[in-house]
Design a protein around this motif. Structure first.
Motif, PDB file in Angstrom:
ATOM      1  N   GLN B  68      -6.491  -6.347   9.699  1.00 49.36           N
ATOM      2  CA  GLN B  68      -6.089  -5.986  11.061  1.00 49.36           C
ATOM      3  C   GLN B  68      -7.081  -6.503  12.099  1.00 49.36           C
ATOM      4  O   GLN B  68      -6.698  -7.074  13.116  1.00 49.36           O
ATOM      5  N   ASP B  69      -8.374  -6.330  11.798  1.00 53.53           N
ATOM      6  CA  ASP B  69      -9.418  -6.805  12.710  1.00 53.53           C
ATOM      7  C   ASP B  69      -9.355  -8.320  12.857  1.00 53.53           C
ATOM      8  O   ASP B  69      -9.544  -8.863  13.941  1.00 53.53           O
ATOM      9  N   GLN B  72      -6.568  -9.295  15.116  1.00 55.12           N
ATOM     10  CA  GLN B  72      -6.938  -9.005  16.506  1.00 55.12           C
ATOM     11  C   GLN B  72      -7.903 -10.047  17.046  1.00 55.12           C
ATOM     12  O   GLN B  72      -7.795 -10.477  18.188  1.00 55.12           O
ATOM     13  N   LYS B  89       1.930  -7.270   5.847  1.00 52.45           N
ATOM     14  CA  LYS B  89       2.158  -6.774   7.210  1.00 52.45           C
ATOM     15  C   LYS B  89       1.334  -7.555   8.243  1.00 52.45           C
ATOM     16  O   LYS B  89       1.873  -8.019   9.249  1.00 52.45           O
ATOM     17  N   ALA B 148      -2.929   4.867   7.752  1.00 54.85           N
ATOM     18  CA  ALA B 148      -2.775   3.807   8.746  1.00 54.85           C
ATOM     19  C   ALA B 148      -3.315   2.462   8.275  1.00 54.85           C
ATOM     20  O   ALA B 148      -2.978   1.428   8.843  1.00 54.85           O
ATOM     21  N   VAL B 149      -4.177   2.458   7.257  1.00 58.63           N
ATOM     22  CA  VAL B 149      -4.747   1.193   6.782  1.00 58.63           C
ATOM     23  C   VAL B 149      -4.021   0.757   5.502  1.00 58.63           C
ATOM     24  O   VAL B 149      -3.440   1.595   4.812  1.00 58.63           O
ATOM     25  N   GLN B 173     -11.410   4.847   6.367  1.00 52.78           N
ATOM     26  CA  GLN B 173     -10.863   3.707   7.097  1.00 52.78           C
ATOM     27  C   GLN B 173     -10.769   2.468   6.209  1.00 52.78           C
ATOM     28  O   GLN B 173      -9.909   1.645   6.383  1.00 52.78           O
ATOM     29  N   LYS B 174     -11.713   2.355   5.283  1.00 52.59           N
ATOM     30  CA  LYS B 174     -11.772   1.158   4.454  1.00 52.59           C
ATOM     31  C   LYS B 174     -11.866   1.566   3.000  1.00 52.59           C
ATOM     32  O   LYS B 174     -12.491   2.573   2.658  1.00 52.59           O
TER      33      LYS B 174
END
Lengths: 266, 257
Positions: B68-69, B72, B89, B148-149, B173-174
């Motif tokens: 995702q990062d 971005q 995704k 979400a991840v 998160q990871k």
């Protein structure tokens, strides 16, 4: 009191400096979906994160005050090498990368940590609890309180304290009736700094406390997570933190202004 | 004084400009910038070593981050030649943002496993007596990825396929954060990719979850639209999919596409 005028290039450089700070904030203001902000901020995840942040930051601020005030008082009286030693220790968390702060807390208070393993044997486990969040925040925020208050104590005119002591006041009375009232504004400033730093605490919390909605997932962690799926929501939450931080930074000056208008000596 | 400031600012600008120029530098050498999902870290380092043996004129620099990062960053104008995502995704988002040239190719797969900590002194594992995603987890500290991840989405699918409700003490998160919490013994169990379990080595014990092989995470790779060296970028993509590239990936616990 009149001052000499600043050279023109200082004004130019200062404008550049302020622009560096202002432009990203402006960028957020332009990008943020203002119409959706109320909806975004009333989601369960957002309100729980905000509420958790406010609760834990209040506790961390109080802990930083209770634990930091004696350290600041001691530090203000030390001179030379001992002062350097104590100050380095006391302010170290301020300059540590937050993730390092999280790691040192983990290897100390974690289940297999130096202290944590004995706590675990006694049935106390700190990891993954709200207490872990408060500990992490206090650890990183206390130096800000200490620095603020120590600075004020050092510049204090000792004549008042000496006069009180000469009149027979005990050290505790001098502290309570003379010293503390005079550094009141600095204590308030230190408390708001500690609160603000706690509010922004991220790395140590993530490494030491984990991330669970309503228990350990504070505002910065929620923003970091929302960014994965919903940038708008992350921006709305960021706005709340920015507003809170701005209020906190303006608070001590505001209180002082009110105080002097009331005719009291700051 | 003013002049000195000017000189300093000019020097600073030059340095900044130097940072952003990523041109294929002279001497017939080309530098490829590969944006790769964090989970590919060590595996891709070794793939690059093998690749360079066959292509001595090409230098490779990696940017390892969450998929995702990376998307971005590319949307923000970061220069990349190759993008390797940890899920479909984010590759789809990259394609929709017109960041990708040509079609992506799936080059690896990953599945979830349960890991439990091993005591560093005795080497004994699984002191909490966990047997799988079952009642043995009751009252134990389970750590998973946040829904979400990507790894959390896979976890949620697996849990719903198996009809179990997970009660984690933390949603990280990871996936590497999940691994870290199990390795340190802070958590009793964690759901991670098989590649993470492999990287954790002796620090954890791995428990296979029946049904996990049906929830496969696919890794697509593609050349970016903005690549200044598309031919070299394509040759790297091809190498990753080749037998030599696949052998390295398999060593790090990745499954075949």
């Amino acid at each position: 009191m009149t001052r000499t005028p600043l050279p023109a290039w200082v004004l130019v450089a200062a404008t550049v400096g302020l622009t560096v700070v202002a432009v990203p904030l402006l960028g957020l203001a332009v990008r943020i979906p203002w119409a959706d902000v109320p909806t975004l901020l009333t989601s369960t995840a957002a309100t729980q994160a905000l509420w958790l942040s406010l609760r834990t930051c209040t506790l961390s601020m109080l802990l930083a005050t209770v634990l930091g005030l004696p350290v600041a008082m001691l530090l203000a009286r030390l001179e030379g090498r001992r002062a350097v030693l104590v100050r380095t220790l006391a302010v170290l968390p301020m300059v540590l990368p937050p993730v390092v702060a999280g790691l040192v807390l983990l290897v100390t208070l974690g289940r297999r940590g130096v202290v944590g393993q004995h706590l675990a044997a006694a049935g106390i486990e700190i990891g993954f609890t709200t207490a872990a969040v408060v500990i992490a925040q206090t650890f990183v925020a206390m130096p800000f309180f200490i620095v603020s208050v120590e600075g004020a104590l050092r510049t204090l005119d000792p004549a008042y304290e000496v006069a009180a002591a000469t009149l027979g006041a005990s050290p505790t009375t001098v502290l309570r009736r003379v010293t503390l009232p005079m550094v009141g504004p600095a204590v308030l400033a230190g408390m708001t700094m500690a609160f603000a730093r706690s509010l922004g605490e991220f790395g140590a919390t993530l490494a030491f406390a984990g991330s669970l909605q309503g228990t350990t997932r504070t505002m910065p962690l929620e923003i970091y997570l929302q960014r994965e799926t919903d940038t708008d929501s992350a921006l709305a939450l960021s706005l709340v933190l920015i507003v809170l931080a701005a209020v906190l930074m303006a608070l001590p000056a505001g209180v002082r202004a009110l105080g002097s208008r009331g005719g009291r000596v700051a | 004084m003013a002049r000195r400031w000017l000189v300093v600012s000019a020097a600073l600008l030059l340095v900044l400009a130097g940072c952003s120029s990523r041109s294929p530098s002279g001497h017939g050498r080309t530098t490829l910038t590969v944006f790769a999902a964090a989970s590919l870290n060590t595996a891709f380092d070794e793939v690059a070593v093998e690749y360079k043996k066959a292509h001595p004129g090409v230098e490779i620099t990696f940017n390892y981050l969450g998929s995702q990062d990376l998307v971005q960053q590319m949307q923000g104008g970061a220069a990349a030649d190759v993008f390797a995502s940890a899920d479909q995704k984010n590759m789809t988002i990259a394609i929709e943002s017109k960041l990708i040239s040509g079609g992506p190719k799936v080059f690896a797969t990953n599945t979830l496993v349960l890991i439990v900590p091993r005591d560093p002194k005795t080497g004994q594992g699984n002191s909490a007596g966990i047997t799988g995603l079952d009642a043995s987890l009751d009252g134990k500290k389970l750590v998973i990825c946040a829904p979400a991840v990507p790894c959390g989405a896979t976890t949620a699918t697996l849990a719903s396929n198996l009809g179990v409700t997970l009660k984690p003490v933390s949603e990280e998160q990871k996936v590497t954060d999940v691994r870290g919490k199990v390795e340190s013994g802070e958590a009793d169990a964690g759901l991670v990719y098989s590649t993470d379990a492999k990287q954790a080595g002796d620090k954890v014990e791995t428990i296979q979850i029946p049904g996990a092989e049906k929830v496969v995470n696919s890794y697509p790779i593609a050349v970016t639209a903005s690549s200044r060296a598309p031919a070299e970028a394509q040759s790297f993509v091809d190498f990753v999919a080749s037998e030599a590239g696949q052998a390295v990936l398999e060593k790090y616990g990745f499954g075949k596409p």
